[in-house]
Design a protein around this motif. Sequence first.
Motif, PDB file in Angstrom:
ATOM      1  N   CYS A  45       0.841  -1.205   0.000  1.00 45.90           N
ATOM      2  CA  CYS A  45       0.000   0.000   0.000  1.00 45.90           C
ATOM      3  C   CYS A  45       0.873   1.251   0.000  1.00 45.90           C
ATOM      4  CB  CYS A  45      -0.908   0.029   1.225  1.00 45.90           C
ATOM      5  SG  CYS A  45      -2.271  -1.133   1.212  1.00 45.90           S
ATOM      6  N   LEU A  73      -1.351   4.401  -1.195  1.00 41.23           N
ATOM      7  CA  LEU A  73      -2.708   4.244  -0.667  1.00 41.23           C
ATOM      8  C   LEU A  73      -2.745   4.504   0.841  1.00 41.23           C
ATOM      9  CD1 LEU A  73      -3.899   0.954  -2.404  1.00 41.23           C
ATOM     10  CD2 LEU A  73      -4.916   3.221  -2.698  1.00 41.23           C
ATOM     11  N   HIS A 120      -3.615   3.432   4.418  1.00 38.51           N
ATOM     12  CA  HIS A 120      -3.757   2.060   4.909  1.00 38.51           C
ATOM     13  C   HIS A 120      -3.528   1.986   6.406  1.00 38.51           C
ATOM     14  CE1 HIS A 120       0.631   1.542   5.518  1.00 38.51           C
ATOM     15  NE2 HIS A 120       0.717   2.391   4.502  1.00 38.51           N
ATOM     16  N   TYR A 126      -8.107   0.930  -3.808  1.00 35.49           N
ATOM     17  CA  TYR A 126      -8.258  -0.248  -2.951  1.00 35.49           C
ATOM     18  C   TYR A 126      -8.514  -1.495  -3.806  1.00 35.49           C
ATOM     19  CZ  TYR A 126      -9.059   3.016   1.016  1.00 35.49           C
ATOM     20  OH  TYR A 126      -8.947   3.992   1.972  1.00 35.49           O
ATOM     21  N   LEU A 171      -5.386  -2.614  -5.529  1.00 31.87           N
ATOM     22  CA  LEU A 171      -4.577  -3.370  -4.570  1.00 31.87           C
ATOM     23  C   LEU A 171      -5.064  -4.813  -4.479  1.00 31.87           C
ATOM     24  CD1 LEU A 171      -2.506  -3.486  -2.126  1.00 31.87           C
ATOM     25  CD2 LEU A 171      -4.522  -3.003  -0.696  1.00 31.87           C
ATOM     26  N   THR A 185      -7.592   1.596   3.907  1.00 31.00           N
ATOM     27  CA  THR A 185      -7.783   0.181   3.601  1.00 31.00           C
ATOM     28  C   THR A 185      -7.120  -0.670   4.679  1.00 31.00           C
ATOM     29  OG1 THR A 185      -7.558  -1.521   1.894  1.00 31.00           O
ATOM     30  CG2 THR A 185      -5.752   0.068   2.071  1.00 31.00           C
ATOM     31  N   HIS A 218      -5.916  -7.261   5.083  1.00 30.63           N
ATOM     32  CA  HIS A 218      -5.567  -7.835   3.777  1.00 30.63           C
ATOM     33  C   HIS A 218      -4.874  -9.185   3.884  1.00 30.63           C
ATOM     34  CE1 HIS A 218      -4.889  -3.338   3.679  1.00 30.63           C
ATOM     35  NE2 HIS A 218      -5.893  -3.450   2.835  1.00 30.63           N
TER      36      HIS A 218
END
Length: 303
Positions: A59, A64, A66, A154, A157, A185, A188
């Motif tokens: 990320c 991003l 995260h 997202y 990703l 986000t 994961h």
Amino acid sequence: MPEQFPLIEVPLDAPEADEDLGTKEKFWFRHHDLGRCLFKKARPNTGEDWAEKIAAELCELLGLPHADYELAVYNDENGIISPSFLPSQKGGILTLGNEVLARIVSNYPQDSKDLSQHTIDNVFNAIGDASVNLPIDWTPPERISYATETFVGYLLLDAWIGNSDRHHENWAFISLQEKIYLAPTYDHASCLGRNEPDSKRKSRLTTKDAGFSVQAYVEKCNSALYARVGDKKTLKTFNAFCEAQQRHPDAARVWLNNLARVSSNDTLELFECIPSNRISQTAIEFAQKILELNQTKLLDTLV
């Protein structure tokens, strides 16, 4: 050899409150530097800890917003800790996606019996509400101005790492001081083939059987999003991103350009920061191949 990621020892007397959400053993505690943190135990031989850490670092490479994750040990058991991303100011409230959708989608299910209303359109309609702001304290890339455009990242990703767990509790809003923000986000761990045994990884890496190759493996990766209400199957992670790309092509181009700047050496360096007792060389090779194949497929959509 790159320096290994830090390993945080969680004291035996640290737990303050159990966390009921999800299926893993977890608890909240207070870390002297990181503040309020969630410890999540990694189930044996699942790779949940390293996958979560690597995903967060990927990320970072993409730009991003995260949740942060650090490798941890509690009571001689491996796990991961994540500092709370709720603002420290009083009143920050996390509203999960299922709660968000229940407010705007008629008869949205609160259980798991029929989640086909968790569609791309319903999710983007919810996030596209004018009241939803970009994630708190995040500086977006140039030409990313809205929460919907962020969510496109997202989904990119998810398609890149093979994250099959973007269900309706794995995206959220944060309410703070009468404003609403898209949450960063998070969660994961279901990615990068982390649950495959090394024997299968090795077979897939070396086989000449196209149906059992790494390519075949990545093409089977399902998201938790549907194309239409009533569908029996979810979209593949790649197709979920393509749906987002159709709706927000300029934002998709930004995230694809960011992805294009990530090299295999960049990602390999991250894996080499994981202690060898937590990840095997075969697992690294398998995850690297997943990233390579998915990156190539995603960048082929860049026109």
